[in-house]
Design an enzyme around this catalytic site. Structure first.
Site, PDB file in Angstrom:
ATOM      1  N   SER A  20       0.860  -1.187   0.000  1.00  0.00           N
ATOM      2  CA  SER A  20       0.000   0.000   0.000  1.00  0.00           C
ATOM      3  C   SER A  20       0.888   1.226   0.000  1.00  0.00           C
ATOM      4  O   SER A  20       2.028   1.185   0.495  1.00  0.00           O
ATOM      5  CB  SER A  20      -0.899   0.017   1.238  1.00  0.00           C
ATOM      6  OG  SER A  20      -1.537   1.281   1.387  1.00  0.00           O
ATOM      7  N   TYR A  31      -1.982  -1.115  10.044  1.00  0.00           N
ATOM      8  CA  TYR A  31      -1.961  -1.213   8.586  1.00  0.00           C
ATOM      9  C   TYR A  31      -0.655  -0.637   8.052  1.00  0.00           C
ATOM     10  O   TYR A  31       0.026  -1.265   7.226  1.00  0.00           O
ATOM     11  CB  TYR A  31      -3.161  -0.451   8.013  1.00  0.00           C
ATOM     12  CG  TYR A  31      -3.341  -0.590   6.517  1.00  0.00           C
ATOM     13  CD1 TYR A  31      -3.754  -1.795   5.967  1.00  0.00           C
ATOM     14  CD2 TYR A  31      -3.134   0.489   5.659  1.00  0.00           C
ATOM     15  CE1 TYR A  31      -3.950  -1.931   4.595  1.00  0.00           C
ATOM     16  CE2 TYR A  31      -3.324   0.368   4.289  1.00  0.00           C
ATOM     17  CZ  TYR A  31      -3.730  -0.850   3.765  1.00  0.00           C
ATOM     18  OH  TYR A  31      -3.922  -0.975   2.407  1.00  0.00           O
TER      19      TYR A  31
END
Length: 258
Positions: free
Chosen positions: A145, A162
């Site tokens: 990401s 995350y």
């Protein structure tokens, strides 16, 4: 000129293939000529993706798999090998985004991020790489990401586990790339920014305030559209990237530049 993106004769495995970016990539693989194995926990949702791929004329199977469980991954990969005989491409796409900062999130939520986003890549790769080494060929693409290298201060976008887990994906990608290049295996990572998917449509895309803020700072002025990740994934999965190793390609409209 030879079509370097042609995947005819290749077998691609896609984890987290039941929706979103994984489903789109699986269809893109099929359109490029590959046979495809769709892996996800929700087998019933894989059926719709399977039907779309069958329309391309390529062979496709749907296999239930929880990437956080070793036995589940082992059995799923064996099913793929029993069906197709080999695996050329592994797209490690399965992932979760758990909200919260280190001062508020639970240990369970922290572990959930790492179990899926990092351990899932480890397990899937563990049961694919041996036969890639034997055949002297393999393409592994890990979906990380843009949040592996940037973070956000907006409360609704604070996702420390995350950020950490996706950064770990980059370290794992580099380590694997260095170790397995001698066997004809390339390992690279892709860093999407905001794309509408099952993960984001019910949260981020419902917030006009967030989207306005995102669009204001992103050089492209918008989130990614469906299908705009496919070109990068196909590039790293094809012989067009035969000398690309251990790289991280961000697909974010220039957001990481500001």
């Amino acid at each position: 000129m030879e079509n370097l993106f042609n995947l005819t004769g290749k077998v691609a495995v896609v984890t987290g293939a039941s929706s979103g970016l994984g489903a789109d990539a699986a269809l893109a693989y099929a359109k490029a000529g590959a046979d495809v194995a769709l892996l996800a926990r929700r087998v019933e949702k894989l059926e719709a993706v399977k039907e779309e791929i069958e329309k391309t004329g390529r062979k496709v199977i749907a296999v239930g798999c929880d990437v956080t469980k070793e036995e589940s991954v082992k059995e799923a990969m064996q099913t793929v090998l029993d069906t197709f005989g080999h695996i050329d491409i592994l797209l490690n796409n399965a992932g979760v985004a758990v909200r919260g900062g280190v001062d508020s999130m639970s240990v369970e939520d922290w572990d959930k991020s790492f179990d899926t986003n990092v351990k899932g890549i480890f397990l899937a790769s563990k049961y694919v790489i041996p036969q890639m080494k034997e055949r002297g060929y393999g393409k592994i693409v890990n979906i990380a990401s843009v949040n592996a290298i940037i973070a956000d201060k907006q409360d609704m976008f604070i996702r420390h586990s995350y950020n950490a887990s996706k950064s770990a994906v980059l370290g794992l990608t580099k380590g694997m790339a260095c170790s397995y290049a001698r066997y004809g295996i390339t390992v690279n990572a892709v860093g999407p920014a905001l794309f509408e998917s099952e993960m984001t449509s019910g949260t981020l895309f419902k917030s006009e305030q967030f989207l306005n803020g995102y669009n204001a700072v992103n050089p492209a002025g918008r989130p990614g559209n469906r299908g705009e990740l496919n070109g990068t994934v196909l590039y790293l999965s094809s012989d067009a990237s035969s000398y690309v190793q251990g790289q991280f390609i961000v697909v974010d409209g220039g957001g990481a530049l500001v």
